[in-house]
Design an enzyme around this catalytic site. Sequence first.
Site, mmCIF file in Angstrom:
data_model
loop_
_atom_site.group_PDB
_atom_site.id
_atom_site.type_symbol
_atom_site.label_atom_id
_atom_site.label_comp_id
_atom_site.label_asym_id
_atom_site.label_seq_id
_atom_site.Cartn_x
_atom_site.Cartn_y
_atom_site.Cartn_z
ATOM 1 N N CYS A 44 0.856 -1.189 0.000
ATOM 2 C CA CYS A 44 0.000 0.000 0.000
ATOM 3 C C CYS A 44 0.891 1.237 0.000
ATOM 4 O O CYS A 44 2.105 1.143 -0.063
ATOM 5 C CB CYS A 44 -0.882 0.024 1.233
ATOM 6 S SG CYS A 44 -1.687 -1.552 1.530
HETATM 7 N N1 GLN Z 1 -0.621 -7.287 3.374
HETATM 8 C C1 GLN Z 1 -1.444 -6.140 3.279
HETATM 9 C C2 GLN Z 1 -2.900 -6.522 3.298
HETATM 10 O O1 GLN Z 1 -3.309 -7.303 2.478
HETATM 11 C C3 GLN Z 1 -1.126 -5.452 1.983
HETATM 12 C C4 GLN Z 1 -1.536 -4.074 1.969
HETATM 13 C C5 GLN Z 1 -0.453 -3.276 2.627
HETATM 14 O O2 GLN Z 1 0.653 -3.094 2.126
HETATM 15 N N2 GLN Z 1 -0.786 -2.845 3.793
HETATM 16 O O3 GLN Z 1 -3.652 -6.063 4.116
#
Ligand code: GLN
Length: 230
Positions: free
Chosen positions: A2
């Site tokens: 993100c």
């Molecule tokens: N692993 C995170 C999620 O799916 C990916 C999004 C992020 O980078 N926070 O919530």
Amino acid sequence: MCRHLGWLGEPASVASLIFEPANGLLVQSYSPRRQKHGLMNADGWGVGFFDGATPRRWRSATPIWGDASLASVAPALRSGCIVAAVRSASIGMPIEATASAPFTDGRWLLSHNGLVDRAVLPPSKAAESTNDSALLAASIFERGLDALGDTIVDVAAADPNARLNILAGNGSRMLATTWGDTLSILRRSDGVVLASEPYDDDPAWQEIPDRHLVEVTENRVELIPLKGST
Ligand code: GLN
């Protein structure tokens, strides 16, 4: 992955930080410039800000560019401490508003850019969703933000592939970590911006090196290497 953004300073509007800059979070949601994992961030968004000592949030599971109301209200949302994020859900993670950052324990607003194996995190009844970021947020809240650097080093030891960029604010402090992804800082005369990537081409943006903890208070910015940094 993100993209996230934090503000600590004089009251500023959400619009001035995420919509108005040439490469603000709105543009980063469909055309990020420095994102290492994922092409766009269309699986939700969240805007959190402090209203006095109270954290308030508005989150969604839809792309920020399609929201019918946020752009109209954002100029009126003003705060001295803001944490906002746009989400690209990792494979297998739920897409729901409660999985979008910022997460809260009632005192902090916290966002995670990255990926972590949920099996290495302690189970938590306090987690807001079942995605890795919500579970990680719950375990950071459980240990307390003063232990943020230690928590990140411990989680990284348990999952060496984890990417653990955290951004958190409590109204008077902002904390961030770099562990596997990008983060930049802009010191303005009216406050400090921490962002996954610069929201414009101002040469004053500085990149934070990987594996560091950043602490921003009203008077200072401190950069602390985490164990394992080079
Ligand atoms: N692993 C995170 C999620 O799916 C990916 C999004 C992020 O980078 N926070 O919530």
